[in-house]
Design a protein around this motif. Structure first.
Motif, mmCIF file in Angstrom:
data_model
loop_
_atom_site.group_PDB
_atom_site.id
_atom_site.type_symbol
_atom_site.label_atom_id
_atom_site.label_comp_id
_atom_site.label_asym_id
_atom_site.label_seq_id
_atom_site.Cartn_x
_atom_site.Cartn_y
_atom_site.Cartn_z
ATOM 1 N N PHE A 94 0.923 -0.901 -0.304
ATOM 2 C CA PHE A 94 -0.220 -0.078 -0.121
ATOM 3 C C PHE A 94 0.654 1.331 0.368
ATOM 4 O O PHE A 94 1.858 0.950 0.182
ATOM 5 N N SER A 143 -4.338 -2.016 -8.353
ATOM 6 C CA SER A 143 -5.086 -2.512 -8.321
ATOM 7 C C SER A 143 -6.238 -1.951 -8.671
ATOM 8 O O SER A 143 -6.257 -0.725 -8.963
ATOM 9 N N THR A 144 -6.877 -2.591 -10.066
ATOM 10 C CA THR A 144 -7.936 -1.985 -10.578
ATOM 11 C C THR A 144 -9.889 -1.875 -9.651
ATOM 12 O O THR A 144 -10.546 -0.497 -9.798
ATOM 13 N N SER A 145 -9.855 -2.581 -8.642
ATOM 14 C CA SER A 145 -10.638 -2.561 -7.524
ATOM 15 C C SER A 145 -10.288 -2.187 -6.445
ATOM 16 O O SER A 145 -11.617 -1.464 -5.827
ATOM 17 N N GLN A 146 -9.163 -2.282 -6.260
ATOM 18 C CA GLN A 146 -8.723 -1.617 -4.343
ATOM 19 C C GLN A 146 -8.039 -0.946 -4.375
ATOM 20 O O GLN A 146 -7.245 -0.827 -5.574
ATOM 21 N N LYS A 147 -8.509 0.207 -3.205
ATOM 22 C CA LYS A 147 -7.242 0.819 -3.397
ATOM 23 C C LYS A 147 -6.088 0.662 -2.393
ATOM 24 O O LYS A 147 -6.035 0.165 -1.168
ATOM 25 N N LEU A 148 -4.911 0.518 -3.361
ATOM 26 C CA LEU A 148 -3.361 -0.231 -2.705
ATOM 27 C C LEU A 148 -2.842 0.898 -2.860
ATOM 28 O O LEU A 148 -2.445 1.355 -1.753
ATOM 29 N N LYS A 157 -5.250 -8.087 -7.037
ATOM 30 C CA LYS A 157 -5.201 -7.839 -5.150
ATOM 31 C C LYS A 157 -4.230 -8.175 -4.342
ATOM 32 O O LYS A 157 -4.262 -9.696 -4.025
ATOM 33 N N ARG A 158 -3.944 -7.730 -3.772
ATOM 34 C CA ARG A 158 -3.551 -7.276 -2.562
ATOM 35 C C ARG A 158 -1.891 -9.237 -2.196
ATOM 36 O O ARG A 158 -1.109 -9.399 -2.106
ATOM 37 N N HIS A 187 2.314 -8.156 -0.620
ATOM 38 C CA HIS A 187 1.728 -7.331 0.810
ATOM 39 C C HIS A 187 3.493 -6.958 1.626
ATOM 40 O O HIS A 187 3.098 -7.005 2.206
ATOM 41 N N TYR A 210 -5.504 4.999 -7.538
ATOM 42 C CA TYR A 210 -6.702 4.939 -6.596
ATOM 43 C C TYR A 210 -5.961 6.878 -7.098
ATOM 44 O O TYR A 210 -5.223 7.081 -6.469
ATOM 45 N N ASP A 269 -13.685 6.260 7.021
ATOM 46 C CA ASP A 269 -13.355 4.485 7.523
ATOM 47 C C ASP A 269 -13.449 4.957 9.228
ATOM 48 O O ASP A 269 -12.678 5.797 9.726
#
Length: 365
Positions: free
Chosen positions: A44, A74-79, A101-102, A105, A185, A195
């Motif tokens: 991240f 990622s195209t879908s997660q805020k990394l 996705k992830r 790590h 993102y 959050d």
């Protein structure tokens, strides 16, 4: 010997009480700009994660050094964010983003030059929270430790490049057709809801420099200058991306504009500026000009700054005569400087219960 810390301010075997301190050691204090290669590996990443170091990176690369970063995407997660990648590219870095996705790590940072190599293995991401208030562990391996382990940065990066990962590399910020941008993102796209972990109130015991202009009479010498509250150097995760660079002066700063509701005087500043002194003393300062000449606060009082949105905050002052002063002061466990000034955090629900209010009820609740 390896140096170990659990931060913020939990446990340390050395003077390096956080990941930021360790990074300052290997990239600033114990390093000559232009020598060798800096490395960043993080699943991240966001803009505030690197705010302390962009000037350092730029000087290092301008003088012949290199920086190689591997980040998660990622195209879908805020990394990782577009803003941190743009900032690294502006410094002259090579940025690699791993698409899945992830999958990435691992978190490690370091430097390798002709005469030395250093490695930090940590749970802390290259983000504002990872650098400041998240509870993270970090281990710094110096030259002797690395020699005994036979670790080698060049071999590690070569191994990264040889993996069958969907990895995209970019060196030029003007390369707008690079698929890498689709994996990032945009930190500027925010919403009113934050959050739960970000719903906290900063408890700040005010010092003389915070309150001198508040106590001063109008038009006097003591009233001159800009009214700020000076905050901790580790406030990266309490504010939005500090992407506004100063256009005046010699020393560089990074800022963000936030909405600040002054509960005690029932006024709102929709253009309140929070500034990180990126090229000076590394302090954070929060503009509180509406309090000038109000006598609302003096040294030793508590400022409670509640985060209620992505870039929205409420400020209230707790005077020393208020019975809540002693109770809230217990949360100010971290020192700022060497003059006894302290700060800490309390979750918004706990803060609401202690004051008997609901932060969401109105702008001035």
């Amino acid at each position: 010997m390896p140096e170990i810390t659990i931060h913020p301010n939990v446990y340390s075997t050395s003077a390096f009480k956080s990941l930021r301190y360790m990074l300052e050691n290997i990239w600033v204090r114990d390093h000559k700009p232009g020598e060798g290669i800096f490395y960043i590996v993080s699943g991240f990443a966001n803009f505030n994660g690197g705010a302390r170091f962009y000037r350092v990176f730029r000087e290092h690369i301008d003088q012949g050094g290199k920086l190689v970063a591997f980040l998660g995407g990622s195209t879908s997660q805020k990394l990782s964010s577009r803003q941190v990648v743009e900032a690294l590219l502006e410094c002259g870095a090579e940025v690699n983003v791993v698409n899945r996705k992830r999958i990435l790590h691992a978190k490690c940072y370091g430097v390798e030059s002709a005469d030395k190599s250093k490695l930090i293995v940590t749970s802390g991401n290259f983000t504002g929270p990872g650098m400041s208030q998240n509870i993270e562990s970090s281990v710094l391996l110096n030259e002797n430790d690395i020699e005994q382990s036979q670790f080698n940065w060049t071999d590690l990066i070569s191994s990264f490049r040889s993996q069958n990962w969907m990895t995209y590399t970019i060196n030029d910020p003007s390369d707008l057709n690079n698929p890498i941008w689709q994996l990032l993102y945009d930190e500027r796209v925010t919403g009113d809801v934050i959050d739960e972990s970000d719903e906290v109130t900063l408890i700040l015991i005010l010092g003389h420099s915070d309150t001198a202009r508040i106590q001063a009479a109008p038009s006097t010498k003591a009233s001159k200058g800009t009214q700020y509250f000076w905050l901790s150097k580790d406030s990266f995760d309490f504010f939005p991306p500090l992407t506004i660079r100063n256009q005046r002066g010699i020393k560089g700063t990074l800022s963000a504009l936030v909405t600040l509701h002054y509960v005690d005087i029932q006024e709102t500043d929709t253009q309140c500026r929070v500034t990180f002194e990126a090229e000076n003393n590394l302090d954070f300062r929060l503009g509180t000009g509406r309090l000038r000449n109000t006598n609302l606060a003096k040294q030793g009082d508590i400022a409670c700054i509640s985060r209620i949105g992505d870039a929205e905050y409420k400020l209230r002052i707790i005077r020393q005569s208020n019975p809540l002063h002693r109770e809230l002061g217990k949360y100010a466990v971290h020192l700022i400087g060497h003059q006894g000034k302290r700060y800490g955090y309390i979750d918004n629900p706990d803060f609401e219960n202690k004051l008997g209010i609901r932060l969401s009820a109105s702008p001035y609740s």
